[in-house]
Design an enzyme around this catalytic site. Structure first.
Site, PDB file in Angstrom:
ATOM      1  N   LYS A  76      21.494 -35.260  40.025  1.00 46.59           N
ATOM      2  CA  LYS A  76      20.544 -36.387  40.057  1.00 46.59           C
ATOM      3  C   LYS A  76      19.764 -36.406  38.747  1.00 46.59           C
ATOM      4  CE  LYS A  76      16.788 -38.642  42.526  1.00 46.59           C
ATOM      5  NZ  LYS A  76      16.006 -38.877  41.307  1.00 46.59           N
ATOM      6  N   SER A 112      17.482 -32.660  40.111  1.00 42.37           N
ATOM      7  CA  SER A 112      16.412 -33.311  39.361  1.00 42.37           C
ATOM      8  C   SER A 112      15.683 -32.329  38.441  1.00 42.37           C
ATOM      9  CB  SER A 112      15.448 -33.993  40.349  1.00 42.37           C
ATOM     10  OG  SER A 112      14.583 -34.875  39.691  1.00 42.37           O
ATOM     11  N   ASP A 122      21.078 -24.848  27.211  1.00 49.26           N
ATOM     12  CA  ASP A 122      21.220 -25.423  25.868  1.00 49.26           C
ATOM     13  C   ASP A 122      20.600 -24.531  24.794  1.00 49.26           C
ATOM     14  OD1 ASP A 122      22.605 -27.588  26.792  1.00 49.26           O
ATOM     15  OD2 ASP A 122      20.885 -28.947  26.858  1.00 49.26           O
TER      16      ASP A 122
END
Length: 674
Positions: free
Chosen positions: A496, A471, A482
């Site tokens: 998740k 999460s 990224d």
């Protein structure tokens, strides 16, 4: 076919199907004086559950025969996931009658079919318990003959007839006997303990209530939409709220029921279980004892509320848990874990630091067990409220003052927490920009990001993750990856990438505002996406440099759930890659790590032991012979004790190995940047 006609078929089926499929003609072993039936309140709750699932769930599902089949298959798996209660003909009969009708009941807010199937299940469960009890009382097992039990029977066919079924029951009993024998118990005490445990399970079956059937059936309904959507009755919701408040005096773990087991769903940072480093997500608790010496009560098949009540207790008191560790994949002897109950210690939950030296370089380690935030204190504008980002900001100042050459952000075992804090922590390492995208069930996308142009730490950075990183942890790791801001080390994260909200089921008979008289539904209403456009859902975050843990990744993770939402993509956000971690840099670091670890005798020893453990886990069956059972159990125990995952280990040597390897990668990154 709603209405009275369906109800008549249901009640008739609940009575007649045992004879139709060749059940014993003798009286039923479980005394169901009156078949369980849904209450008026449960029928009212069923209507609201239907409305919320169809109108507000992220996954748009058509209430047709496909949904009916999905609910039926899931319900049968919930009741008999190990294929050890029903025979094939019984399942076929149930499927013919209900396989295409459950959607009609779902639309009507009814659960009559679910109750009829549950009543039949209780009878079969009673037969199994009595058979095993009689066998434990009378049979003398021969543990020298070759005999094998499949521990994972989820994909196995149901037994074809009663003989195959009773043969399976006998093997299960032999396995339980061997488990007790491996702990040093003798035949007389083993027999007595098994009979006592089975008697307790039989008594439990005789005390079944409508809420037991309703909860089991609603679990099948809600998890047909996704695995994180669930229904809580009033009592279950009270226990859930206690877990959320983290004020519970107990062991500091959130539990859930799964088939016949009580399973650890989350180890709460700052609690006794967390500090012990013993209890892990996915572990099965099969027994509970009070104090150091009282007998351990078997809780197999217990209601979750009853089990929680036994495990919960006063601060300072001792509880002993009999556990089947998830790392063993159901193999090896059960462990006895002793914990001292306590309140959650927020200082134990807080981010912490240490500095280690690698080749003359100082590398700072920042461990974040969860993303925490004192929402109440923040709302009241209290000056010094608990916050992950505040603590990490302070730690970064201290590490900068110490002149560290690089930092490892340790997010292993971090199951998430505050989304706001995940965004704020990420912002400490990047310039201004987006961190995560959130797509709602309406199709609207919201971008959350860092608005502070300052970079509190701009040096070499690595993020260490494992399969339990989930999460909010995945949001941080994904954003760092990224942006090219740091290198991700470890193994693929949990996956998740969904957002849940608690919704109260309105009860017109209760005037109190906010009452949960009909219970609550935890509903998946949104999905996380990386700023690059891919979701963290299902796939998780892939590490740049792979370093395995001892977690059994075949049984832990979003991809192990059959109804999990799929990995999808949306348009990427506008963001500027820092350029620090390029594909060329990643390949350079991988090669350096391969060269270094190949000469690291301790790390290579760990990889060999992990390969041995994986080989044992992947074996479908377990040999029910004294020598083979004992040998396999001892091999597992030796490996876990050696690498610090056993309670007898004075220090987590595995943790030392992985942190040292991760810090070495940061040193390589620092040297390349020069």
């Amino acid at each position: 076919m709603p209405g009275k006609s369906l109800l008549c078929i249901i009640l008739a089926f609940a009575t007649l199907i045992p004879a139709a499929v060749g059940a014993p003609s003798k009286s039923a072993p479980v005394r169901i004086v009156k078949p369980l039936a849904p209450t008026v309140a449960q029928e009212e709750a069923g209507v609201h559950i239907r409305e919320f699932l169809l109108d507000r769930h992220y996954r748009k599902v058509s209430p047709n025969d496909s949904l009916s089949v999905e609910i039926f298959n899931r319900y049968i798996d919930i009741l008999d996931g190990r294929r050890s209660y029903f025979i094939a003909g019984e399942v076929d009969s149930l499927r013919q009658l209900y396989g295409n009708r459950l959607d009609d009941e779902f639309l009507a807010g009814k659960a009559d079919a679910g109750f009829a199937i549950y009543n039949f299940f209780v009878r079969r469960a009673g037969e199994k318990v009595l058979f095993m009890k009689n066998t434990a009382n009378t049979v003398k097992f021969n543990f020298t003959v070759p005999d094998t039990l499949d521990l994972d029977r989820k994909t196995d066919p149901w037994p074809g007839d009663r003989k195959q079924l009773t043969d399976l029951w006998t093997k299960e009993l032999k396995y339980q006997w061997l488990d007790l024998k491996s702990s040093g118990k003798r035949e007389r005490s083993i027999r007595a303990e098994l009979v006592k445990n089975l008697t307790g399970r039989h008594n439990l079956l005789n005390r079944q209530k409508p809420e037991d059937a309703f909860h089991a059936y609603m679990t099948a309904v809600t998890t047909s939409f996704d695995p994180h959507t669930s229904y809580f009755s009033h009592d279950e919701f009270e226990n859930f709220q206690i877990g959320l408040s983290r004020s519970l005096e107990g062991i500091g773990a959130r539990l859930q029921s799964e088939n016949d087991y009580i399973v650890v769903n989350e180890v709460i940072p700052g609690g006794p279980a967390f500090k012990s480093r013993i209890l892990k997500k996915g572990d099965k608790i099969i027994g509970v004892g009070q104090g150091k010496t009282s007998e351990i009560i078997d809780i197999t098949g217990w209601r979750i509320n009853d089990a929680v009540g036994l495990i919960r207790g006063k601060k300072g008191s001792i509880v002993r848990l009999k556990v089947l560790p998830s790392s063993q994949a159901g193999r090896g002897a059960a462990k006895i874990i002793q914990l001292v109950r306590d309140k959650i210690n927020l200082e134990e939950e807080a981010a912490s630091k240490e500095v280690i030296r690698i080749n003359g370089r100082k590398i700072g380690i920042i461990a974040i067990p969860s993303f925490y935030l004192d929402f109440t204190a923040q709302k009241n504008k209290e000056g010094n409220f608990n916050s992950t980002s505040r603590d990490v900001l302070r730690i970064l100042g201290e590490l900068n003052a110490e002149g560290v050459d690089g930092i490892v952000l340790d997010l292993r075992d971090n199951g998430g927490g505050s989304l706001e804090e995940a965004v704020n922590v990420t912002g400490l390492f990047i310039p201004q920009g987006p961190v995560v995208q959130i797509s709602s069930s309406s199709g609207r996308t919201v971008v959350l990001g860092d608005k502070d142009v300052r970079v509190l730490y701009g040096g070499p950075l690595a993020v260490l993750v494992n399969r339990y990183s989930a999460s909010a942890s995945e949001i941080v790791a994904a954003a760092i990856q990224d942006y090219g801001r740091g290198v991700i080390i470890g193994e693929r994260t949990f996956g998740k990438g969904t957002v849940q909200s608690l919704v109260n089921l309105p009860d017109p008979s209760v005037s109190t505002s906010g009452s949960s008289g009909l219970g609550e539904i935890k509903l998946t209403m949104a999905k996380f996406y990386r700023i690059s456009g891919g979701s963290t859902q299902h796939k998780g975050v892939e590490p740049d440099i792979f370093m395995p843990s001892m977690i059994d990744t075949a049984t832990i993770g979003e991809d192990t759930y059959t109804s999990s939402l799929p990995w999808t993509t949306i348009s990427p956000s506008m963001y500027q890659i820092t350029g620090e971690i390029t594909p060329e840099t990643v390949e350079f670091l991988r090669q350096k790590e391969r060269d270094r670890s190949s000469g690291n005798l301790q790390y290579q020893d760990y990889l060999r032991d992990l390969a041995t453990l994986d080989r044992i886990r992947k074996k479908k069956g377990i040999v029910l012979q004294d020598a083979a059972f004992k040998s396999e159990a001892e091999e597992i125990k030796k490996i876990e004790k050696k690498w610090g995952t056993d309670r007898e280990a004075p220090k987590s040597s595995l943790n030392d190995v992985l942190l040292t390897e991760s810090a070495s990668v940061v040193v390589d990154l620092e040297e390349r940047a020069r």
